[in-house]
Design a protein around this motif. Sequence first.
Motif, PDB file in Angstrom:
ATOM      1  N   PRO A  88     -77.277 -36.179  -9.903  1.00 60.64           N
ATOM      2  CA  PRO A  88     -78.418 -36.056 -10.833  1.00 60.64           C
ATOM      3  C   PRO A  88     -78.171 -34.909 -11.807  1.00 60.64           C
ATOM      4  O   PRO A  88     -77.528 -33.909 -11.477  1.00 60.64           O
ATOM      5  N   LYS A  89     -78.690 -35.080 -12.996  1.00 60.64           N
ATOM      6  CA  LYS A  89     -78.446 -34.073 -14.037  1.00 60.64           C
ATOM      7  C   LYS A  89     -78.999 -32.704 -13.667  1.00 60.64           C
ATOM      8  O   LYS A  89     -78.445 -31.671 -14.036  1.00 60.64           O
ATOM      9  N   TYR A  90     -80.095 -32.648 -12.919  1.00 56.48           N
ATOM     10  CA  TYR A  90     -80.710 -31.340 -12.638  1.00 56.48           C
ATOM     11  C   TYR A  90     -79.938 -30.560 -11.580  1.00 56.48           C
ATOM     12  O   TYR A  90     -80.167 -29.384 -11.398  1.00 56.48           O
ATOM     13  N   LEU A  91     -79.010 -31.223 -10.842  1.00 56.23           N
ATOM     14  CA  LEU A  91     -78.244 -30.509  -9.827  1.00 56.23           C
ATOM     15  C   LEU A  91     -77.036 -29.781 -10.401  1.00 56.23           C
ATOM     16  O   LEU A  91     -76.541 -28.826  -9.827  1.00 56.23           O
ATOM     17  N   LEU A  92     -76.549 -30.251 -11.556  1.00 51.31           N
ATOM     18  CA  LEU A  92     -75.352 -29.638 -12.128  1.00 51.31           C
ATOM     19  C   LEU A  92     -75.568 -28.176 -12.527  1.00 51.31           C
ATOM     20  O   LEU A  92     -74.768 -27.305 -12.153  1.00 51.31           O
ATOM     21  N   PRO A  93     -76.639 -27.791 -13.232  1.00 49.78           N
ATOM     22  CA  PRO A  93     -76.866 -26.351 -13.531  1.00 49.78           C
ATOM     23  C   PRO A  93     -77.046 -25.515 -12.268  1.00 49.78           C
ATOM     24  O   PRO A  93     -76.614 -24.368 -12.213  1.00 49.78           O
ATOM     25  N   LEU A  94     -77.670 -26.140 -11.258  1.00 47.75           N
ATOM     26  CA  LEU A  94     -77.871 -25.394 -10.019  1.00 47.75           C
ATOM     27  C   LEU A  94     -76.545 -25.061  -9.361  1.00 47.75           C
ATOM     28  O   LEU A  94     -76.321 -23.940  -8.888  1.00 47.75           O
ATOM     29  N   LEU A  95     -75.633 -26.062  -9.325  1.00 51.05           N
ATOM     30  CA  LEU A  95     -74.324 -25.817  -8.728  1.00 51.05           C
ATOM     31  C   LEU A  95     -73.536 -24.784  -9.509  1.00 51.05           C
ATOM     32  O   LEU A  95     -72.856 -23.930  -8.941  1.00 51.05           O
ATOM     33  N   LEU A  96     -73.620 -24.835 -10.829  1.00 49.22           N
ATOM     34  CA  LEU A  96     -72.919 -23.854 -11.656  1.00 49.22           C
ATOM     35  C   LEU A  96     -73.438 -22.446 -11.406  1.00 49.22           C
ATOM     36  O   LEU A  96     -72.680 -21.472 -11.346  1.00 49.22           O
ATOM     37  N   SER A  97     -74.762 -22.323 -11.271  1.00 50.15           N
ATOM     38  CA  SER A  97     -75.328 -20.997 -11.019  1.00 50.15           C
ATOM     39  C   SER A  97     -74.903 -20.454  -9.671  1.00 50.15           C
ATOM     40  O   SER A  97     -74.684 -19.265  -9.500  1.00 50.15           O
ATOM     41  N   LEU A  98     -74.752 -21.349  -8.691  1.00 52.42           N
ATOM     42  CA  LEU A  98     -74.307 -20.887  -7.375  1.00 52.42           C
ATOM     43  C   LEU A  98     -72.858 -20.444  -7.402  1.00 52.42           C
ATOM     44  O   LEU A  98     -72.443 -19.564  -6.645  1.00 52.42           O
ATOM     45  N   LEU A  99     -72.063 -21.103  -8.279  1.00 49.00           N
ATOM     46  CA  LEU A  99     -70.671 -20.687  -8.407  1.00 49.00           C
ATOM     47  C   LEU A  99     -70.546 -19.346  -9.122  1.00 49.00           C
ATOM     48  O   LEU A  99     -69.689 -18.536  -8.815  1.00 49.00           O
ATOM     49  N   VAL A 100     -71.408 -19.153 -10.122  1.00 50.81           N
ATOM     50  CA  VAL A 100     -71.326 -17.910 -10.920  1.00 50.81           C
ATOM     51  C   VAL A 100     -71.904 -16.739 -10.151  1.00 50.81           C
ATOM     52  O   VAL A 100     -71.346 -15.649 -10.113  1.00 50.81           O
ATOM     53  N   PHE A 101     -73.031 -16.960  -9.479  1.00 48.75           N
ATOM     54  CA  PHE A 101     -73.728 -15.862  -8.792  1.00 48.75           C
ATOM     55  C   PHE A 101     -73.731 -16.120  -7.289  1.00 48.75           C
ATOM     56  O   PHE A 101     -74.077 -17.214  -6.840  1.00 48.75           O
ATOM     57  N   PRO A 102     -73.395 -15.166  -6.496  1.00 48.20           N
ATOM     58  CA  PRO A 102     -73.388 -15.351  -5.038  1.00 48.20           C
ATOM     59  C   PRO A 102     -74.800 -15.506  -4.521  1.00 48.20           C
ATOM     60  O   PRO A 102     -75.769 -15.087  -5.155  1.00 48.20           O
ATOM     61  N   ALA A 103     -74.863 -16.072  -3.377  1.00 42.56           N
ATOM     62  CA  ALA A 103     -76.185 -16.312  -2.777  1.00 42.56           C
ATOM     63  C   ALA A 103     -76.827 -15.020  -2.326  1.00 42.56           C
ATOM     64  O   ALA A 103     -78.038 -14.916  -2.242  1.00 42.56           O
ATOM     65  N   LYS A 104     -76.002 -14.026  -2.051  1.00 46.22           N
ATOM     66  CA  LYS A 104     -76.558 -12.756  -1.567  1.00 46.22           C
ATOM     67  C   LYS A 104     -77.316 -12.045  -2.673  1.00 46.22           C
ATOM     68  O   LYS A 104     -76.838 -11.935  -3.797  1.00 46.22           O
ATOM     69  N   SER A 105     -78.507 -11.583  -2.403  1.00 46.96           N
ATOM     70  CA  SER A 105     -79.334 -10.896  -3.400  1.00 46.96           C
ATOM     71  C   SER A 105     -78.721  -9.536  -3.723  1.00 46.96           C
ATOM     72  O   SER A 105     -78.339  -8.780  -2.830  1.00 46.96           O
ATOM     73  N   ALA A 106     -78.601  -9.229  -5.051  1.00 50.70           N
ATOM     74  CA  ALA A 106     -78.055  -7.948  -5.519  1.00 50.70           C
ATOM     75  C   ALA A 106     -79.174  -7.110  -6.109  1.00 50.70           C
ATOM     76  O   ALA A 106     -80.084  -7.633  -6.755  1.00 50.70           O
ATOM     77  N   GLU A 107     -79.117  -5.779  -5.882  1.00 48.51           N
ATOM     78  CA  GLU A 107     -80.113  -4.844  -6.415  1.00 48.51           C
ATOM     79  C   GLU A 107     -79.418  -3.933  -7.413  1.00 48.51           C
ATOM     80  O   GLU A 107     -78.489  -3.209  -7.060  1.00 48.51           O
ATOM     81  N   LEU A 108     -79.856  -3.991  -8.658  1.00 45.42           N
ATOM     82  CA  LEU A 108     -79.269  -3.199  -9.738  1.00 45.42           C
ATOM     83  C   LEU A 108     -80.341  -2.304 -10.359  1.00 45.42           C
ATOM     84  O   LEU A 108     -81.512  -2.703 -10.455  1.00 45.42           O
ATOM     85  N   THR A 109     -79.944  -1.114 -10.752  1.00 43.12           N
ATOM     86  CA  THR A 109     -80.876  -0.133 -11.324  1.00 43.12           C
ATOM     87  C   THR A 109     -80.425   0.221 -12.726  1.00 43.12           C
ATOM     88  O   THR A 109     -79.234   0.475 -12.966  1.00 43.12           O
ATOM     89  N   VAL A 110     -81.392   0.235 -13.653  1.00 42.78           N
ATOM     90  CA  VAL A 110     -81.123   0.551 -15.057  1.00 42.78           C
ATOM     91  C   VAL A 110     -81.774   1.896 -15.376  1.00 42.78           C
ATOM     92  O   VAL A 110     -83.004   2.050 -15.261  1.00 42.78           O
ATOM     93  N   GLY A 111     -80.965   2.879 -15.739  1.00 44.20           N
ATOM     94  CA  GLY A 111     -81.501   4.172 -16.154  1.00 44.20           C
ATOM     95  C   GLY A 111     -81.892   4.135 -17.618  1.00 44.20           C
ATOM     96  O   GLY A 111     -81.127   3.671 -18.474  1.00 44.20           O
TER      97      GLY A 111
END
Length: 588
Positions: free
Chosen positions: A8-31
Amino acid sequence: MPPLPSLPKYLLPLLLSLLVFPAKSAELTVGVLANWGYQAAQERWQPLMRHLESELPGTTFSVFPGTFEQLNQALESGQIQFIVTNPGQYLYLSNQYPLSWLATMRSRQHQGTTYAIGSAILVRADSPYRTLYDLKNRTVAASGPHALGGYQAAVGLMRQLGMRPETYFKQVNFLGFPLDPLVYQVRDRQVDAAITPFCTLEEMVKRGLVNPDDYRILNPSHPPGYDCEVSTALYPNWSFAASESVDTRTTKAITQALLDIQPDHPAAIAGQFWGWTSPISQLKVIQLFSELRGPTERLTYWQHFQNWLKDNRHWGLLALVIFLAATFYHFWLEYKFRQKSETLVRTERALKQKALQMERLQSAAIIGEIGAGLAHEINQPIAAITNYSEGGMVRLQSQTKPDTELLALLDKIHQQSSRAGAIVHRIRGLLKRREAVFGKTNLLTLVDESLALLRSESERHGIPIRSRVTGEPYVVEADAVGMQQVMVNLLKNSLDALKEHPPEQPLIWITLHFDPDQVTLQVTDNGPGLSLPAEQLMATFSTTKADGLGLGLAICADIAAAHDGQFSIDNGPEGGCQATLLLPHQRR
């Protein structure tokens, strides 16, 4: 091979995002630079953090507002991964830490320009200052020495005008953030001028905090398309930069998210920016920093030495310690040498004084022997007179009708001869030097005997001697001969002073005051008083008399010390001299 089923077309962006970004949540701080305070910085930049979280699923962004120094420390410690600040601080940090410059902010004012940092130099509208030259030796305020728009841009302008910012102002007060106090101190006349970031005054006017008619900008210019007046050149706007700890895929995604923000986006409205653009040239900021450093000066020998010390701190510290130790040792040797020299000088003086004292004591011993011999010889005729008068009185009394007049005359001769014998006996006791013999001593008797010794002299010169006793008398443990010598010396000194400088009514008082623990003997006269300090008069061989030996008061002090007592002389409360001897009741 059967064909793969289509996704399905809606699964392709989801798969790409999983490839680009890991499933583990990241915490970033901007000063972010909190130029209007921490709370205002949180409210301004929090919507942008929410936008970035929506663009980077699984990543949490938080805001770290701070001053220049706080952002420097946070970046060094790894507390923040991104920083939003002016290009001046970005260049300063990029020389120390690896930073990736992601985007330059477009100002929401001034038609979205990327050049929106400069300085406006404010003074009161009623002040006499019209140009920057009028601020020489005046007090100014600024946000901080590392603020591009709050101070550095103005310093660059001053260097272009031939001024030396280091010594031009009388004082520069760095107030930090927020920026409001800069304008308030000008209003309240606490400073003569304030170096404020571009548009600070207009922003406070918009918020209703100040009246624009109360202020004036020095060296003003109003560039076309800009909404505010500025005193200096304009420099690139704030930058969004990332540290090397952030991976490349994340920085690319954040850069794309920033460039995609439109002016009507909630994050752009809250953040007060028009959007973000690709990093622009920082050439103007680099040139400004070059001007801030000033022309390269030839290093002096002292500066070369300072640079060497920076590069060789350990050896320099060791050399400094050796130098200080050698200096201390030198001064210690000099101090000990001077101390020994002073000791030798004092010893030499003491030896000379002892030699002089020995010579005087030999003279005094000879005089004492002569006096004792005279007293012994005189005592024989006095004893003969006493015996003859007693024999005559016995012969007359044996007669039936004795001659009363002759008997009275012989009685007077006997009394005077007995008195003369007693005086000679006392003189022999004073002249005869011996070790002190302590025993029960009646001080009242010693006073009477001393008065008897000096009665003829006092009557001859018309100087009465009075005595008084207070307290309950008692005997003391003392050397009778020594105590009598003290009394005679003191009385003789008072008689000599009154004879040399006789007042209208000369008088000498002897006071004995008996306390339970000590006896106080005072001899007071109404003569001229002390002519020299008491310490000098009590020194051995120090005298004010033409024929004096200078031993009397010194002997008195020695005798008092032998009795564990105290001896002192001073001017009396009503003039004259007062000698005081304190003698303990029981000898310690």
